[in-house]
Design an enzyme around this catalytic site. Sequence first.
Site, PDB file in Angstrom:
ATOM      1  CB  ILE A  76      -3.693  -2.264   2.023  1.00 56.90           C
ATOM      2  CG1 ILE A  76      -3.965  -3.557   2.972  1.00 56.90           C
ATOM      3  CG2 ILE A  76      -5.064  -2.034   1.199  1.00 56.90           C
ATOM      4  CD1 ILE A  76      -5.239  -3.320   3.913  1.00 56.90           C
ATOM      5  CB  SER A  77      -0.904  -6.710   0.748  1.00 58.72           C
ATOM      6  OG  SER A  77       0.864  -6.092   0.566  1.00 58.72           O
ATOM      7  CB  ALA A  78      -4.132  -9.051  -2.503  1.00 58.07           C
TER       8      ALA A  78
END
Length: 279
Positions: free
Chosen positions: A113-115
């Site tokens: 999951i992206s930041a």
Amino acid sequence: MRSCPTLTAYGRHYCAPPRRLVSLTFTSLHRHNSAQFLNFSLFTAFRSPFSRMETGTGSTGNKAMVENLKRFGVISSKKVAEVMEALDRGLFVPVGSSAYADTPLPIGYNATISAPHMHAMCLQLLEDKLQPGMRALDVGSGTGYLTGCFALMVGAEGRVVGVDHIPQLVDMSIKNVEKSVAGSLLQKGSLSLHVGDGRKGWGEFAPYDAIHVGAAASEVPHALLDQLKPGGRMVIPVGTYFQELKVIDKSEDGSIKARTETSVRYVPLTSRVEQTGGF
Ligand code: SAH
């Protein structure tokens, strides 16, 4: 001073480091295959001021995460702040991980999951094309977090489609969304999550006002350009090892204009076998 979002985002006093440093510090460093340990150690060495900061639990932690993103200048849009505050990131990440720290997290199947700052950046880049009633496609929907944010942006009159090629991630994303405030939009059918090769887009609801791609393409897939509405915008990381986040606008006459927003590091937009090693 020239605009330099990833750095001014964190209140640094300088704004012109070598471009490569930008990509290794505050942009989206996704863990990936053989490069993962190098990338991750560089990320932790040059992390953003709250990349490791736990901000509390549940909605309190989520609210504090959004407050930090506002404080450091990452979020300037009221609507994006509202949406990220409403959708609890903690419901989308594996149990026990630092849900509200500004860092990408592994979600299995060689995906991340992206930041939060990358999600905020992409939401703001696409905000004009995520107005109530509009249509959006999220390629590489993973946990479903950003797809859920899109659904809250366009509302019940809009249509949001998430596509990921890992069936287990799609199942998980549906469960995540069901637990969240975007659950009713899934139930009503204005949000759906599907298994598919996102390089082909999702023809059923095309054309889209907004297309987001959450994995790096070696080149922009033609099918995605075709499925972008005239007047629409696509945000897509392009490149292999060195990648750039491209903002692609299709004008009303169908012509295409692209610009680079920043340097990034995403997992590749690839085949299922390449990504998982065939398991
Ligand atoms: N945006 C998501 C996930 C980002 S990771 C989030 O933040 O939660 C990138 C995702 O792209 C992974 O879930 C991976 O499975 C997916 N992906 C990679 N190649 C793909 C392809 N060809 N078609 C569909 N999904 C793909």
